[in-house]
Motif scaffolding. Structure first.
Motif, mmCIF file in Angstrom:
data_model
loop_
_atom_site.group_PDB
_atom_site.id
_atom_site.type_symbol
_atom_site.label_atom_id
_atom_site.label_comp_id
_atom_site.label_asym_id
_atom_site.label_seq_id
_atom_site.Cartn_x
_atom_site.Cartn_y
_atom_site.Cartn_z
ATOM 1 N N PHE A 120 53.130 -3.657 -29.553
ATOM 2 C CA PHE A 120 52.583 -2.609 -30.415
ATOM 3 C C PHE A 120 51.299 -1.733 -29.501
ATOM 4 O O PHE A 120 50.696 -2.197 -28.798
ATOM 5 C CB PHE A 120 51.613 -3.113 -31.609
ATOM 6 C CG PHE A 120 52.543 -3.583 -32.775
ATOM 7 C CD1 PHE A 120 53.203 -4.735 -32.650
ATOM 8 C CD2 PHE A 120 52.635 -2.904 -33.844
ATOM 9 C CE1 PHE A 120 54.140 -5.141 -33.658
ATOM 10 C CE2 PHE A 120 53.658 -3.331 -34.983
ATOM 11 C CZ PHE A 120 54.237 -4.487 -34.690
ATOM 12 N N GLY A 121 51.643 -0.394 -29.965
ATOM 13 C CA GLY A 121 50.343 0.274 -29.239
ATOM 14 C C GLY A 121 49.229 0.385 -30.265
ATOM 15 O O GLY A 121 49.053 -0.391 -31.403
ATOM 16 N N PRO A 122 48.097 0.797 -29.779
ATOM 17 C CA PRO A 122 46.961 0.952 -30.518
ATOM 18 C C PRO A 122 46.852 1.553 -32.011
ATOM 19 O O PRO A 122 45.701 1.403 -32.620
ATOM 20 C CB PRO A 122 45.803 1.465 -29.694
ATOM 21 C CG PRO A 122 46.696 2.464 -28.941
ATOM 22 C CD PRO A 122 48.229 2.048 -28.577
ATOM 23 N N PHE A 180 51.318 2.726 -36.457
ATOM 24 C CA PHE A 180 51.862 1.942 -35.234
ATOM 25 C C PHE A 180 53.264 2.390 -34.754
ATOM 26 O O PHE A 180 54.094 2.707 -35.540
ATOM 27 C CB PHE A 180 51.818 0.365 -35.470
ATOM 28 C CG PHE A 180 50.493 -0.223 -35.439
ATOM 29 C CD1 PHE A 180 49.985 -0.639 -37.033
ATOM 30 C CD2 PHE A 180 49.585 -0.450 -34.495
ATOM 31 C CE1 PHE A 180 48.909 -1.209 -37.132
ATOM 32 C CE2 PHE A 180 48.349 -0.814 -34.811
ATOM 33 C CZ PHE A 180 47.816 -1.357 -35.982
ATOM 34 N N LEU A 187 47.096 3.936 -40.693
ATOM 35 C CA LEU A 187 47.265 3.768 -39.372
ATOM 36 C C LEU A 187 48.841 3.712 -39.022
ATOM 37 O O LEU A 187 49.585 2.770 -39.877
ATOM 38 C CB LEU A 187 46.533 2.333 -39.040
ATOM 39 C CG LEU A 187 46.465 2.004 -37.583
ATOM 40 C CD1 LEU A 187 45.675 3.061 -36.693
ATOM 41 C CD2 LEU A 187 45.840 0.488 -37.482
ATOM 42 N N TYR A 224 55.736 2.058 -37.655
ATOM 43 C CA TYR A 224 55.280 1.242 -38.902
ATOM 44 C C TYR A 224 53.912 2.048 -39.518
ATOM 45 O O TYR A 224 53.252 2.832 -38.634
ATOM 46 C CB TYR A 224 54.621 -0.108 -38.402
ATOM 47 C CG TYR A 224 55.922 -0.914 -38.140
ATOM 48 C CD1 TYR A 224 56.073 -0.889 -36.771
ATOM 49 C CD2 TYR A 224 56.520 -1.767 -38.986
ATOM 50 C CE1 TYR A 224 56.955 -1.830 -36.206
ATOM 51 C CE2 TYR A 224 57.369 -2.653 -38.461
ATOM 52 C CZ TYR A 224 57.762 -2.640 -37.035
ATOM 53 O OH TYR A 224 58.905 -3.499 -36.880
#
Lengths: 117, 114
Positions: free
Chosen positions: B105-107, B90, B88, B35
């Motif tokens: 989700f990852g950071p 994701f 950003l 994303y």
């Protein structure tokens, strides 16, 4: 195509009080999931609560609960006893249920919630 | 518990350069999603993989490509970077069975294009 609408760009609530965030969606699907995600200033995406469309009972997770109205395609989030740590952006999201495959999350535009001390 | 790992966490590139973002899903998760979240926007789906095959495609520019490897990690390759690619990114993972509906989700990787 599915769409998710959050009509409240910003909301504010006093600590310890209750607030409700609105979400509506549009789909022709019958089997799907709905989610509320929280994104604090750290930008991490955190799942708050989920609802399966075939379940009539509204989901509850501690201070968080939803009001799922399938016919009206409405999925609101109620936060009780608001805490300062609840300050974040909240996204409503839709996911179609498919067999043995994956399906993307479709997000609303988000509601920024500020909890005032 | 193990979480989704993304690397690097921050990346600064010049226009027209190339970037590679990596995602390591939670063990036993066979599905990966990418994303893109621009400033002040909601996350937008780019692409997904299930069992190393592309399973869905969203608004991913032709300048971007991605793949999932035999160990299920995924890489997003971005070429001819533009200022508008600053965002950003994701990665999320889940088990492919519809019984598992949560995407973890990852950071995120924060990409800045100068």
């Amino acid at each position: 195509a599915q769409t998710v609408t959050q009509s409240q760009p910003e909301m504010s609530v006093q600590e310890a009080e209750t607030v409700t965030l609105s979400c509506t969606y549009d789909t022709s699907e019958n089997n799907y999931y709905l989610f509320w995600y929280k994104q604090p200033p750290s930008r991490q995406m955190i799942l708050v609560i989920r609802q399966e469309a075939y379940k009539q009972q509204n989901a509850t997770e501690n201070r968080f609960s939803v009001n799922f109205q399938k016919a009206a395609k409405s999925f609101s989030l109620k936060i009780s006893d608001s805490q300062l740590g609840d300050t974040a952006m909240y996204f409503c999201a839709f996911m179609k249920r498919v067999e043995w495959s994956s399906y993307k999350l479709i997000f609303g535009s988000g509601t920024r919630l500020l909890v005032r001390p | 518990a193990a979480g989704v790992i993304q690397s690097p966490r921050h990346l600064i590139k010049e226009k027209r350069e190339t970037a590679t973002l990596k995602c390591y899903p939670i063990p036993r998760h066979d599905t990966v999603y990418w994303y893109q979240q621009g400033p002040g926007q909601d996350p937008q789906f780019l692409i997904s993989f299930y069992e190393k095959m592309q399973s869905d495609k969203g608004s991913i520019p032709d300048r971007f490509s991605a793949q999932q490897f035999s160990d299920y990690h995924s890489e997003l390759n971005m070429s001819s970077l533009e200022l508008g690619d600053s965002a950003l990114y994701f990665c999320a993972s889940k088990r492919g069975s519809p019984s598992y509906n949560e995407q973890f989700f990852g950071p995120g990787t924060r990409l800045t294009v100068l």
